[in-house]
Design an enzyme around this catalytic site. Structure first.
Site, PDB file in Angstrom:
ATOM      1  CD  GLU A  71      -7.762  10.295  16.591  1.00 20.88           C
ATOM      2  OE1 GLU A  71      -8.146  10.431  15.426  1.00 20.88           O
ATOM      3  OE2 GLU A  71      -7.110   9.319  16.981  1.00 20.88           O
ATOM      4  CE  LYS A  75      -2.446   4.334  14.735  1.00 24.53           C
ATOM      5  NZ  LYS A  75      -3.306   3.529  15.644  1.00 24.53           N
ATOM      6  NE  ARG A  91      -1.170   5.543  17.919  1.00 19.39           N
ATOM      7  CZ  ARG A  91      -0.810   4.354  18.409  1.00 19.39           C
ATOM      8  NH1 ARG A  91       0.399   3.912  18.194  1.00 19.39           N
ATOM      9  NH2 ARG A  91      -1.669   3.596  19.076  1.00 19.39           N
ATOM     10  CB  SER A  92      -6.028   9.195  20.180  1.00 20.91           C
ATOM     11  OG  SER A  92      -5.372   8.271  21.013  1.00 20.91           O
ATOM     12  CG  ASP A 120      -4.327   0.816  13.956  1.00 19.74           C
ATOM     13  OD1 ASP A 120      -3.111   0.752  14.207  1.00 19.74           O
ATOM     14  OD2 ASP A 120      -5.096   1.568  14.595  1.00 19.74           O
ATOM     15  CD  GLU A 159      -7.577   2.146  11.217  1.00 22.18           C
ATOM     16  OE1 GLU A 159      -7.802   3.073  10.405  1.00 22.18           O
ATOM     17  OE2 GLU A 159      -6.953   2.305  12.268  1.00 22.18           O
ATOM     18  CE  LYS A 172      -7.643   6.665  11.641  1.00 25.86           C
ATOM     19  NZ  LYS A 172      -7.559   5.381  12.352  1.00 25.86           N
ATOM     20  CD  GLN A 208     -10.209   4.262  17.911  1.00 23.69           C
ATOM     21  OE1 GLN A 208     -10.020   3.452  18.793  1.00 23.69           O
ATOM     22  NE2 GLN A 208      -9.276   4.574  17.034  1.00 23.69           N
TER      23      GLN A 208
HETATM   24  P1  PGA Z   1      -4.869   5.436  19.060  1.00 22.21           P
HETATM   25  O1  PGA Z   1      -5.992   5.220  17.954  1.00 22.21           O
HETATM   26  O2  PGA Z   1      -3.901   6.421  18.575  1.00 22.21           O
HETATM   27  O3  PGA Z   1      -5.650   5.865  20.266  1.00 22.21           O
HETATM   28  O4  PGA Z   1      -4.249   4.081  19.293  1.00 22.21           O
HETATM   29  C1  PGA Z   1      -5.839   5.562  16.617  1.00 22.21           C
HETATM   30  C2  PGA Z   1      -6.327   4.427  15.738  1.00 22.21           C
HETATM   31  O5  PGA Z   1      -6.830   3.406  16.234  1.00 22.21           O
HETATM   32  O6  PGA Z   1      -6.177   4.505  14.513  1.00 22.21           O
HETATM   33 ZN    ZN Z   2      -7.124   2.221  14.333  1.00 25.89          ZN
END
Ligand code: PGA
Ligand code: ZN
Length: 431
Positions: free
Chosen positions: A206, A338, A367-368, A313, A286, A389, A164
């Site tokens: 992102e 988060k 977040r994305s 995560d 991660e 991050k 990702q």
């Molecule tokens: P997400 O991804 O905000 O789309 O859940 C961010 C991550 O996996 O760190």
């Molecule tokens: Zn992640």
């Protein structure tokens, strides 16, 4: 005279960085202080996360948030009226109790986290303190090491590559500002290499390059070359950080790598990632295996945790209890924080503290789906997380956070300590 009791709390619908509806909350205190915050939203969410309330139906793909805004204006506002905004724990406990579900699904995780963060901002404004300073409680803090995405993949780029996030970290930089300088050069170099090879296809969710690579390893090769092309020493100065987000392509120990046209069991996935760690300057990984693959996390950490940060995560979902259990089982050595995964500021802080107590690295994360909201920049500094991050080095919902940390670093002046290598307390990969 300050009077930090809540006078008015208002929810409204605004739009996030993906053009989807989200919740903004504005809090006004009796002394006139105002706090405002916007809920972010994930795309590759963990199963144990707080759940956003979405309207369903056909409007905006079912993603409208009128019901969540209704939660704020009709339930949360009357319940919080007159409460002391300075008592964040009390406010957050009330929100959790009012919701009454384990996953915030009744009022909506989006309604709850935006309220919790808005109250935090209002209390800081009432005390006339910058948020990071208020959060630090006067304790010494470090400016976080930024983890910055260069290529996006996985759920953020239509699975164009399986992994990702391909990110860089600059722990040898002398300051946060210098880490951004280095990253800007690497981002430029990566763009140049990709355009030359005809591999750049725009940007992912992102803001990192949407890469047309033929294998996951091609991304690692290109990123290493970009670090060198920009004039930096891989490993010694600049490292790679990967978010594998393995839950997105596998569960029950079966991992289907679309790009490499292979299906792997847990042991083979761990071997493959181990090979990458051998060959490329990877300092952090991660979610290397699926969120349900506890044994896999233990095995990965046993094999690679001494030289590489292993972040949970989706695996830990910003939950203090899960962090404690992972520490006991040695199933990770770092935790992503988060706030909207936990639900409230207080719960996110508890997960961070559980991580620190266990000697884990701690990474405050966006977040994305994001916005101009910069709360997490303050959390990362004020909680002395050591790492932040946020996504890529483009697009203002990302740059707003990096720029906010620059302002904080400047305000701290000579007393600003950049976390650098100390961001990784639990690995020996680092010098
Ligand atoms: P997400 O991804 O905000 O789309 O859940 C961010 C991550 O996996 O760190
Ligand atoms: Zn992640």
């Amino acid at each position: 005279m300050t009077d930090a009791r809540i006078a008015q709390l208002h929810g409204r619908r605004v739009w996030d960085s993906r053009g989807r509806p989200t919740v903004e909350v504005e809090v006004r205190l009796r002394d006139g202080a105002v706090g405002r915050a916007i809920a972010p939203a994930g795309a590759s969410t963990g199963q144990g996360e707080a759940l956003d309330l979405r309207d369903g139906g056909s409007r905006f793909g079912g993603l409208d948030v009128r019901r969540a805004v209704g939660s704020v204006n009709h339930e949360i506002a009357p319940a919080l009226a007159g409460r002391d905004a300075g008592d964040q724990e009390g406010v957050d406990r009330l929100l959790v109790d009012l919701d009454g579900t384990p996953d915030r699904s009744r009022l909506g995780g989006n309604a709850v986290v935006a309220t919790s963060m808005a109250v935090l901002h209002a209390a800081a404004a009432s005390a006339d303190e910058p948020l990071w300073l208020r959060l630090s409680g006067g304790r010494p803090v470090r400016i976080p090491l930024p983890e910055i995405q260069i290529f996006g993949g996985g759920a953020h780029a239509d699975r164009r590559v399986d992994v990702q996030d391909f990110m860089v970290v600059c722990p040898a930089a002398g300051s946060f500002a210098e880490a951004l300088d280095w990253t800007a050069e690497i981002y430029r170099a990566a763009g140049g290499l990709m355009r030359k090879a005809g591999k750049a296809q725009g940007v992912a969710d992102e803001g990192g390059f949407w890469p047309a690579f033929d294998s996951n390893e091609e991304a690692l090769e290109t990123l290493t070359l970009a670090i060198e092309t920009a004039g930096f020493a891989p490993s010694a100065q600049v490292g790679i950080s990967l978010d594998v987000a393995a839950s997105q392509f596998g569960r029950d120990g079966r991992y289907a790598l679309a790009l490499d046209d292979r299906t792997l069991d847990t042991a083979a996935l761990i071997d493959m990632l181990g090979g990458w760690i051998e060959r490329y300057p990877i300092l952090s990984v991660e979610d290397p295996v699926g969120e349900d693959d506890h044994e896999g996390m233990v095995e990965f950490t046993r094999r690679h945790g001494h030289r590489c940060q292993v972040i949970g995560d989706d695996f830990l979902v910003t939950d203090a209890k899960r962090v404690e259990a992972a520490a006991t089982a040695r199933a990770a050595n770092a935790v992503l924080i988060k706030p909207n995964q936990a639900g409230t500021v207080t719960e996110a802080f508890q997960a961070l503290r559980a991580g620190k107590d266990a000697g884990f690295g701690t990474v405050v994360s966006a977040r994305s789906g994001e916005s101009e909201d910069v709360t997490i920049a303050h959390l990362a500094v004020g909680w002395d997380a050591g790492q932040l991050k946020v996504g890529s080095f483009t697009r203002s919902e990302r740059m707003a956070k990096w720029n906010e940390v620059l302002r904080i670093e400047e305000a701290l002046g000579n007393s600003a300590e950049f976390s650098g290598w100390s961001a990784f307390p639990s690995t020996t990969a680092v010098s």
